[in-house]
Design a protein around this motif. Structure first.
Motif, PDB file in Angstrom:
ATOM      1  N   ALA A 105       0.828  -1.210   0.000  1.00  0.00           N
ATOM      2  CA  ALA A 105       0.000   0.000   0.000  1.00  0.00           C
ATOM      3  C   ALA A 105       0.861   1.258   0.000  1.00  0.00           C
ATOM      4  O   ALA A 105       0.557   2.240  -0.695  1.00  0.00           O
ATOM      5  CB  ALA A 105      -0.935  -0.001   1.208  1.00  0.00           C
ATOM      6  N   SER A 106       1.939   1.244   0.765  1.00  0.00           N
ATOM      7  CA  SER A 106       2.852   2.392   0.783  1.00  0.00           C
ATOM      8  C   SER A 106       3.519   2.574  -0.573  1.00  0.00           C
ATOM      9  O   SER A 106       3.734   3.707  -1.027  1.00  0.00           O
ATOM     10  CB  SER A 106       3.923   2.208   1.861  1.00  0.00           C
ATOM     11  OG  SER A 106       3.367   2.339   3.142  1.00  0.00           O
ATOM     12  N   ALA A 109       1.034   4.188  -2.765  1.00  0.00           N
ATOM     13  CA  ALA A 109       0.828   5.569  -2.320  1.00  0.00           C
ATOM     14  C   ALA A 109       1.963   6.473  -2.777  1.00  0.00           C
ATOM     15  O   ALA A 109       1.728   7.604  -3.227  1.00  0.00           O
ATOM     16  CB  ALA A 109       0.698   5.611  -0.796  1.00  0.00           C
ATOM     17  N   THR A 148      -3.964   0.985   6.357  1.00  0.00           N
ATOM     18  CA  THR A 148      -4.179  -0.171   5.484  1.00  0.00           C
ATOM     19  C   THR A 148      -5.174  -1.148   6.095  1.00  0.00           C
ATOM     20  O   THR A 148      -6.068  -1.658   5.406  1.00  0.00           O
ATOM     21  CB  THR A 148      -2.848  -0.889   5.205  1.00  0.00           C
ATOM     22  OG1 THR A 148      -1.910   0.039   4.652  1.00  0.00           O
ATOM     23  CG2 THR A 148      -3.046  -2.041   4.223  1.00  0.00           C
ATOM     24  N   TYR A 158      -4.316   3.025  -0.462  1.00  0.00           N
ATOM     25  CA  TYR A 158      -3.190   3.865  -0.872  1.00  0.00           C
ATOM     26  C   TYR A 158      -3.562   5.327  -1.130  1.00  0.00           C
ATOM     27  O   TYR A 158      -2.746   6.220  -0.842  1.00  0.00           O
ATOM     28  CB  TYR A 158      -2.438   3.248  -2.058  1.00  0.00           C
ATOM     29  CG  TYR A 158      -2.981   3.523  -3.438  1.00  0.00           C
ATOM     30  CD1 TYR A 158      -2.752   4.749  -4.070  1.00  0.00           C
ATOM     31  CD2 TYR A 158      -3.690   2.558  -4.140  1.00  0.00           C
ATOM     32  CE1 TYR A 158      -3.237   4.996  -5.348  1.00  0.00           C
ATOM     33  CE2 TYR A 158      -4.175   2.796  -5.410  1.00  0.00           C
ATOM     34  CZ  TYR A 158      -3.948   4.020  -6.009  1.00  0.00           C
ATOM     35  OH  TYR A 158      -4.421   4.270  -7.266  1.00  0.00           O
TER      36      TYR A 158
END
Length: 272
Positions: A105-106, A109, A148, A158
């Motif tokens: 997710a990071s 993002a 998350t 994200y």
């Protein structure tokens, strides 16, 4: 182009537990999450919606495929490469948890974040507070994981993580101290579900598992990791350049005393 993107994402090879800071931005090359990560990376960098099967036509001459690969490579180069545009984002800071787990997710993002600061000409605003921003990301790594978990998937979370990043940078650029930034973030309307906590109290085993072995190593070495001499952000081997302290245009020579390590973008654009 596809091979170059693959190298940027997955080189050097990731091995666990982590015993080096030289790790890839995309995690393991061969894992169940690799193909979905690549597909979503391509979608984000080309602003392709999830229902792309209904919106993309057959690419009979290959031109659309080349265009998509070009856009994907451009963003990959911006994130971490030797390309002059590269911000050289260090994988440990941006893409891995304190236990050495890759944070999908990071990753998504940051891809979206990098695209937006370029589109809005906000890269220098990021560079100005980069060192403090990275310090916050490392110290409060668990907050991204809370986002998350709340949204239940990398794809859904994200955009919220990206907004979390922008909130931190906005506060830092407005002069809020690094120590106060997180307090303001977690009391804001968008992120008031985030909480400050530590995980140590949950551990009952006397043995170190792979994640905690990685955590011990990373905690020991990250404080002494190389930093860009221009922005003071962490610098990764895949994005390390040698900069003239006194520019060549100003008479600077290629001597050891006139050299310093820097991110490609800081070296070629921000400094100038």
């Amino acid at each position: 182009m596809a091979e170059e993107v693959n190298d940027i994402l997955f080189s050097p090879k990731l091995e666990t537990p982590i015993k080096t800071l030289d790790i890839p931005i995309g995690g393991k090359l061969y894992s169940p999450r690799t193909l979905p990560l690549i597909l979503e990376f391509v979608n984000i960098t080309n602003k392709i919606e999830s229902n792309f099967k209904d919106t993309l036509s057959d690419d009979k001459d290959g031109k659309e495929t080349i265009k998509i690969l070009y856009n994907t490579r451009k963003v990959a180069q911006r994130i971490n490469s030797m390309h002059p545009s590269s911000l050289g984002l260090h994988p440990i800071v941006y893409f891995y948890s304190q236990e050495g787990r890759h944070k999908t997710a990071s990753f998504f993002a940051i891809v979206s974040f990098v695209m937006e600061i370029e589109e809005k000409n906000k890269i220098d605003d990021f560079i100005k507070v980069r060192a403090s921003f990275e310090s916050i990301l490392l110290e409060y790594d668990f907050l991204v994981q809370q986002i998350t978990r709340k949204l239940r998937s990398a794809e859904k979370s994200y955009p919220h993580i990206k907004n979390y990043f922008f909130k931190i940078i906005e506060l830092l650029n407005n002069g809020v101290s690094k120590d106060q930034v997180i307090n303001e973030v977690i009391t804001s309307e968008d992120f008031n579900y985030l909480t400050i906590y530590t995980n140590d109290s949950e551990i009952t085993s006397k043995d170190f598992n792979s994640g905690r072995k990685s955590a011990v190593y990373l905690q020991e070495v990250i404080s002494n990791a190389n930093r860009c001499k221009i922005c003071n952000g962490y610098i990764h081997r895949n994005s390390l350049t040698i900069d003239h302290i006194t520019r060549k245009e100003d008479g600077g020579l290629g001597t050891v005393d006139n050299g310093q390590i820097a991110h490609p973008y800081c070296n070629t654009t921000y400094k100038n």
